[in-house]
Design an enzyme around this catalytic site. Structure first.
Site, PDB file in Angstrom:
ATOM      1  N   ASN A  93      50.971  52.105 -18.879  1.00 37.33           N
ATOM      2  CA  ASN A  93      49.782  51.523 -19.638  1.00 37.33           C
ATOM      3  C   ASN A  93      49.816  50.246 -19.985  1.00 37.33           C
ATOM      4  OD1 ASN A  93      47.982  53.552 -20.169  1.00 37.33           O
ATOM      5  ND2 ASN A  93      49.756  54.724 -21.060  1.00 37.33           N
ATOM      6  N   ASP A 123      53.414  55.650 -15.474  1.00 38.12           N
ATOM      7  CA  ASP A 123      52.335  55.078 -15.831  1.00 38.12           C
ATOM      8  C   ASP A 123      52.785  54.209 -17.150  1.00 38.12           C
ATOM      9  OD1 ASP A 123      49.997  54.460 -17.432  1.00 38.12           O
ATOM     10  OD2 ASP A 123      49.169  56.335 -17.538  1.00 38.12           O
ATOM     11  N   GLU A 170      51.738  63.266 -16.753  1.00 37.97           N
ATOM     12  CA  GLU A 170      50.957  64.526 -17.410  1.00 37.97           C
ATOM     13  C   GLU A 170      50.685  65.591 -16.419  1.00 37.97           C
ATOM     14  OE1 GLU A 170      46.890  63.002 -18.794  1.00 37.97           O
ATOM     15  OE2 GLU A 170      47.704  61.071 -19.140  1.00 37.97           O
TER      16      GLU A 170
END
Length: 558
Positions: A446, A444, A295
């Site tokens: 998730n 990440d 991100e």
């Protein structure tokens, strides 16, 4: 000496010229900038100068109601009268020749504007724009938030920092691109003086003053306690890895984030102008050799992370997630590693390579395939060679799809990433058969430890009847099993939390490593639940992201 700064690269159709013209009689003191065609006659360029200077002078004189404004009539041709001219070796250059003639060789050429002479300098280092950040905090790195330049070598460029004291005098307080204000700077404005340089010389110095004063920081942040374990750089066979979802600005400053996701976080603390200072201080304190970020806003990468971390000996690669404004970045210590190559791919757009296609071709559900292909998820990789041991490390970095009912998609994406890295692994082994090659896979994901991604990574196998295949009521994956040959484990284990918000808390982030080639020397302790919940959740005034960074020391075991 007055100077005309020319910017022109061979092959371009246009060039830029800038100079400062001062004439007390005409009340003119102005920087003039021009963008002209290379093949236009010199006189055309000179007449544009004359028109701009005269227009500026008329405005000033009219404003002051001075009489000699009439002497600046549009009918006066200062070029034809040789009041504005280019000269070479004391001879006037023919106005009918093109501007190319003054660009190819500027030696012994002067521009004369009335009685003022200018020497021509081509492609000297020049700062086009520089600004200081709106948020300047005691104890946190400060640097130009905007730095636009041409023909500048930042390694050779000098930066000097000043503060205004109680007597409103500027006192020199530091040097270098980065400056960390201390308590004595509190309440002061800062000024930076930059002298641009390259191998050929230096350009004009430029100064800029901060709009705001130095403010107090948020106090001791929890990551500073973690820095106690990372106070020194590693060497030899050991290296430190950090993986961190830093929460993209394109998400943090939406109304959804402010009102629904993070209503407990003050708006100023959600601003990237504030958060990036904490992010940089946190990353700097880990002294990592490899940093995998998720991100990452493109502008934050270009304007904040790259210039700041470059001064600390980091090089990097960056890849956007399709046409989004955020993506993935991998930074590495260039004093410890050589980069042998890098690559990235949008997972959903490249399903036909052999290692993955054998599974892809067996998926019967068109709905599953459409969901998989329509995701912007990417896998990023870089191949690093240790300068100290000559061992080769393949680093993977990803950020998997986040929807709660998409465990089946994440499982396929994670497997895709493994096969992508496996393909690179085999290619490097063939190219360097005598070298030790290993993999780490960060990101990440998730996915919690009880779900399929973690099981796939650590157990090497996902059966056909695994629950994740039916995580979505409308999309089932049937008759598919997954397997791989890597011996992988999570370097930081399975912390209770790597993501902690008001609406969700759990472990989603991992640094996977090969247990038969690497070993864990140290795991940097995670913040306590008390620290995480002090401000309800993350982000907060002391945590710049909704995720917690992972940091571990690894060592080649072979």
């Amino acid at each position: 000496m007055n100077e005309v700064l020319l910017r022109y690269d061979e092959g371009n159709e246009s060039f830029e010229a800038s100079f400062r013209y001062v004439n007390p009689n005409l009340k003119v003191d102005k920087q003039f900038n021009f963008n002209r065609k290379v093949d236009e006659p010199i006189n055309n360029f000179l007449r544009r100068m004359d028109a701009n200077i005269s227009h500026c002078a008329r405005k000033k004189l009219k404003k002051k109601n001075m009489r000699n404004v009439e002497s600046l009539s549009d009918t006066v041709d200062n070029v034809n009268n040789k009041m504005i001219k280019f000269m070479k070796n004391d001879s006037i250059i023919d106005g009918d020749v093109t501007c190319r003639s003054i660009l190819e060789d500027t030696s012994n050429i002067k521009l004369v504007i009335f009685d003022t002479e200018y020497v021509l300098k081509r492609n000297v280092p020049c700062i086009k724009k520089i600004q200081l950040p709106s948020s300047i905090l005691v104890g946190f790195p400060t640097y130009p938030s905007v730095f636009e330049s041409v023909h500048v070598d930042r390694d050779k460029t000098t930066f000097q920092w000043f503060k205004n004291d109680n007597k409103n005098k500027w006192v020199h307080v530091g040097d270098g691109y980065l400056y960390i204000p201390d308590v004595s700077d509190l309440g002061c404005k800062l000024k930076i003086a930059c002298t641009p340089r390259n191998s050929a010389g230096k350009g004009p110095m430029i100064e800029v003053i901060s709009n705001n004063k130095v403010e107090a920081g948020p106090g001791v942040c929890p990551f500073e306690t973690r820095h106690v374990f990372t106070s020194r750089k590693l060497s030899g066979k050991s290296f430190r890895v950090t993986s961190y979802n830093i929460l993209a600005n394109v998400y943090s400053e939406t109304e959804l984030s402010k009102d629904v996701l993070y209503p407990y976080c003050p708006e100023y603390a959600l601003s990237m102008d504030y958060r990036k200072l904490l992010i940089l201080k946190e990353l700097m304190g880990y002294n990592s050799d490899i940093i995998c970020l998720q991100e990452v806003d493109l502008k934050v990468y270009e304007n904040d992370l790259v210039p700041s971390l470059y001064t600390l000996n980091y090089n990097s690669v960056y890849n956007l997630k399709n046409d989004l404004r955020e993506g993935l970045a991998i930074f590495y210590d260039r004093e410890r590693f050589n980069e042998l190559g890098s690559s990235a791919t949008v997972i959903g757009l490249n399903t036909d390579f052999t290692e993955f296609n054998s599974v892809w071709s067996q998926i019967q559900s068109e709905s599953v395939k459409e969901t998989f292909k329509n995701r912007s998820t990417i896998i990023q990789s870089i191949i690093l060679e240790s300068k100290e041991t000559s061992e080769i490390l393949i680093v993977g970095n990803t950020h998997l799809y986040f929807r709660p009912e998409a465990d089946h998609i994440r499982l396929l994406q994670a497997y895709y990433g493994l096969t992508y890295l496996q393909k690179i692994f085999k290619e490097i082994q063939q190219k360097y058969p005598e070298r030790n090659v290993s993999i780490i896979y960060c990101g990440d994901f998730n996915s919690s430890p009880e779900n399929g991604v973690y099981q796939l990574m650590t157990q090497k196998y996902i059966p056909e009847d695994y629950a994740d295949w039916k995580s979505s009521p409308n999309e089932h994956v049937e008759n598919i099993f997954l397997k791989h040959d890597f011996n992988l484990s999570s370097a930081c284990g399975t912390p209770e939390y790597t993501n902690y918000t008001g609406g969700f808390a759990g472990c989603l982030d991992y640094i996977f490593y090969q247990t038969d080639r690497l070993e864990v020397e140290q795991v940097i302790p995670m913040p306590s639940k008390e620290e995480l919940s002090l401000y309800t959740g993350l982000p907060s005034v002391v945590f710049p992201s909704d995720h917690i960074s992972l940091c571990a020391d690894l060592k080649w075991s072979k």
